[in-house]
Write a protein that holds these residues in place. Structure first.
Motif, mmCIF file in Angstrom:
data_model
loop_
_atom_site.group_PDB
_atom_site.id
_atom_site.type_symbol
_atom_site.label_atom_id
_atom_site.label_comp_id
_atom_site.label_asym_id
_atom_site.label_seq_id
_atom_site.Cartn_x
_atom_site.Cartn_y
_atom_site.Cartn_z
ATOM 1 N N ALA A 24 0.833 -1.209 0.000
ATOM 2 C CA ALA A 24 0.000 0.000 0.000
ATOM 3 C C ALA A 24 0.868 1.261 0.000
ATOM 4 O O ALA A 24 0.407 2.344 0.352
ATOM 5 C CB ALA A 24 -0.917 0.002 1.218
ATOM 6 N N LYS A 25 2.137 1.100 -0.392
ATOM 7 C CA LYS A 25 3.077 2.229 -0.447
ATOM 8 C C LYS A 25 3.214 2.913 0.917
ATOM 9 O O LYS A 25 3.427 4.113 1.005
ATOM 10 C CB LYS A 25 2.674 3.238 -1.528
ATOM 11 C CG LYS A 25 2.570 2.642 -2.918
ATOM 12 C CD LYS A 25 3.911 2.137 -3.401
ATOM 13 C CE LYS A 25 3.842 1.648 -4.840
ATOM 14 N NZ LYS A 25 5.070 0.990 -5.233
ATOM 15 N N ASN A 26 3.074 2.128 1.981
ATOM 16 C CA ASN A 26 3.198 2.622 3.361
ATOM 17 C C ASN A 26 2.231 3.772 3.653
ATOM 18 O O ASN A 26 2.530 4.668 4.442
ATOM 19 C CB ASN A 26 4.640 3.016 3.677
ATOM 20 C CG ASN A 26 5.559 1.830 3.563
ATOM 21 O OD1 ASN A 26 5.261 0.744 4.047
ATOM 22 N ND2 ASN A 26 6.689 2.014 2.890
ATOM 23 N N ALA A 27 1.069 3.715 3.014
ATOM 24 C CA ALA A 27 0.040 4.726 3.249
ATOM 25 C C ALA A 27 -0.401 4.679 4.712
ATOM 26 O O ALA A 27 -0.480 3.614 5.324
ATOM 27 C CB ALA A 27 -1.157 4.504 2.331
ATOM 28 N N LEU A 28 -0.686 5.842 5.251
ATOM 29 C CA LEU A 28 -1.044 5.982 6.668
ATOM 30 C C LEU A 28 -2.517 5.661 6.880
ATOM 31 O O LEU A 28 -3.382 6.512 6.685
ATOM 32 C CB LEU A 28 -0.727 7.399 7.139
ATOM 33 C CG LEU A 28 0.753 7.783 7.079
ATOM 34 C CD1 LEU A 28 0.927 9.288 7.199
ATOM 35 C CD2 LEU A 28 1.532 7.053 8.156
ATOM 36 N N ASN A 29 -2.802 4.422 7.279
ATOM 37 C CA ASN A 29 -4.170 4.062 7.648
ATOM 38 C C ASN A 29 -4.313 4.153 9.164
ATOM 39 O O ASN A 29 -3.347 4.440 9.880
ATOM 40 C CB ASN A 29 -4.553 2.681 7.111
ATOM 41 C CG ASN A 29 -3.814 1.539 7.788
ATOM 42 O OD1 ASN A 29 -2.970 1.725 8.653
ATOM 43 N ND2 ASN A 29 -4.128 0.326 7.366
ATOM 44 N N SER A 30 -5.500 3.915 9.672
ATOM 45 C CA SER A 30 -5.768 4.049 11.106
ATOM 46 C C SER A 30 -4.871 3.149 11.946
ATOM 47 O O SER A 30 -4.371 3.561 12.996
ATOM 48 C CB SER A 30 -7.234 3.738 11.416
ATOM 49 O OG SER A 30 -8.069 4.660 10.778
ATOM 50 N N THR A 31 -4.646 1.929 11.474
ATOM 51 C CA THR A 31 -3.818 0.986 12.231
ATOM 52 C C THR A 31 -2.376 1.442 12.286
ATOM 53 O O THR A 31 -1.748 1.450 13.356
ATOM 54 C CB THR A 31 -3.914 -0.428 11.621
ATOM 55 O OG1 THR A 31 -5.279 -0.832 11.615
ATOM 56 C CG2 THR A 31 -3.090 -1.426 12.404
ATOM 57 N N LEU A 32 -1.821 1.846 11.145
ATOM 58 C CA LEU A 32 -0.432 2.307 11.123
ATOM 59 C C LEU A 32 -0.252 3.544 11.989
ATOM 60 O O LEU A 32 0.727 3.658 12.735
ATOM 61 C CB LEU A 32 0.017 2.570 9.683
ATOM 62 C CG LEU A 32 1.455 3.076 9.506
ATOM 63 C CD1 LEU A 32 2.476 2.152 10.166
ATOM 64 C CD2 LEU A 32 1.774 3.256 8.031
ATOM 65 N N ILE A 33 -1.184 4.459 11.930
ATOM 66 C CA ILE A 33 -1.099 5.668 12.752
ATOM 67 C C ILE A 33 -1.110 5.302 14.238
ATOM 68 O O ILE A 33 -0.283 5.791 15.009
ATOM 69 C CB ILE A 33 -2.242 6.644 12.408
ATOM 70 C CG1 ILE A 33 -2.056 7.204 11.002
ATOM 71 C CG2 ILE A 33 -2.340 7.771 13.442
ATOM 72 C CD1 ILE A 33 -3.275 7.893 10.435
ATOM 73 N N ALA A 34 -2.022 4.420 14.642
ATOM 74 C CA ALA A 34 -2.096 4.003 16.045
ATOM 75 C C ALA A 34 -0.811 3.303 16.472
ATOM 76 O O ALA A 34 -0.311 3.522 17.585
ATOM 77 C CB ALA A 34 -3.303 3.087 16.257
ATOM 78 N N GLU A 35 -0.262 2.465 15.593
ATOM 79 C CA GLU A 35 0.975 1.768 15.926
ATOM 80 C C GLU A 35 2.146 2.730 16.040
ATOM 81 O O GLU A 35 2.991 2.580 16.939
ATOM 82 C CB GLU A 35 1.256 0.682 14.886
ATOM 83 C CG GLU A 35 0.279 -0.464 14.964
ATOM 84 C CD GLU A 35 0.493 -1.550 13.926
ATOM 85 O OE1 GLU A 35 -0.209 -2.566 14.012
ATOM 86 O OE2 GLU A 35 1.346 -1.389 13.022
ATOM 87 N N LEU A 36 2.228 3.719 15.164
ATOM 88 C CA LEU A 36 3.289 4.721 15.265
ATOM 89 C C LEU A 36 3.178 5.500 16.574
ATOM 90 O O LEU A 36 4.182 5.745 17.247
ATOM 91 C CB LEU A 36 3.255 5.670 14.063
ATOM 92 C CG LEU A 36 3.819 5.104 12.762
ATOM 93 C CD1 LEU A 36 3.437 6.003 11.585
ATOM 94 C CD2 LEU A 36 5.332 4.949 12.862
ATOM 95 N N ARG A 37 1.971 5.861 16.942
ATOM 96 C CA ARG A 37 1.777 6.584 18.204
ATOM 97 C C ARG A 37 2.189 5.713 19.393
ATOM 98 O O ARG A 37 2.820 6.189 20.335
ATOM 99 C CB ARG A 37 0.321 7.039 18.342
ATOM 100 C CG ARG A 37 -0.044 8.110 17.291
ATOM 101 C CD ARG A 37 -1.435 8.646 17.472
ATOM 102 N NE ARG A 37 -1.480 9.403 18.712
ATOM 103 C CZ ARG A 37 -2.590 9.571 19.440
ATOM 104 N NH1 ARG A 37 -3.732 9.028 19.038
ATOM 105 N NH2 ARG A 37 -2.551 10.260 20.547
#
Length: 127
Positions: A24-37
């Protein structure tokens, strides 16, 4: 630290975080955002961690917001954007040196993400 869309490793006292949504070209979805936080909070609390390096998996650093997720939730743009704005704030106020390694395209929110580092290192393939 097990994550769905992040790979987390250590190189001495440096925590290496790789966004792992290459398809997904490392697109920022809800899960990725939560994991980064979540990983930011854990690294901040880790007295053995001296800095963080953030990069992307595959040929893209980050394509920005996950527009497929946005289309799946019409009318929810504000709710989807709020955690992203919190992530930007947390990155801007991160208490350890943050190095961004741009390994490919950085578009939209991915470019904004790159700008939040204390230092940015770009590969020859960065755009």
């Amino acid at each position: 630290m097990g994550y769905q869309h992040l790979l987390v490793g250590h190189d001495g006292a440096v925590v290496v975080v790789k966004m792992a949504r290459a398809a997904a070209k490392n697109a920022l979805n809800s899960t990725l955002i939560a994991e980064l936080r979540d990983v930011l909070a854990k690294i901040s609390a880790d007295t053995g961690a001296r800095s963080m390096l953030l990069t992307g998996d595959g040929d893209t650093f980050c394509a920005g917001a996950d527009l497929k997720e946005r289309r799946e939730h019409p009318g929810k743009d504000a709710e989807l954007r709020a955690p992203l704005l919190k992530l930007w704030h947390e990155l801007a106020h991160f208490d350890k040196p943050l190095v961004i390694a741009v390994n490919g395209h950085a578009a939209g929110g991915g470019f904004a993400l790159a700008l939040l580092g204390d230092a940015v290192v770009a590969a020859n393939t960065a755009q």
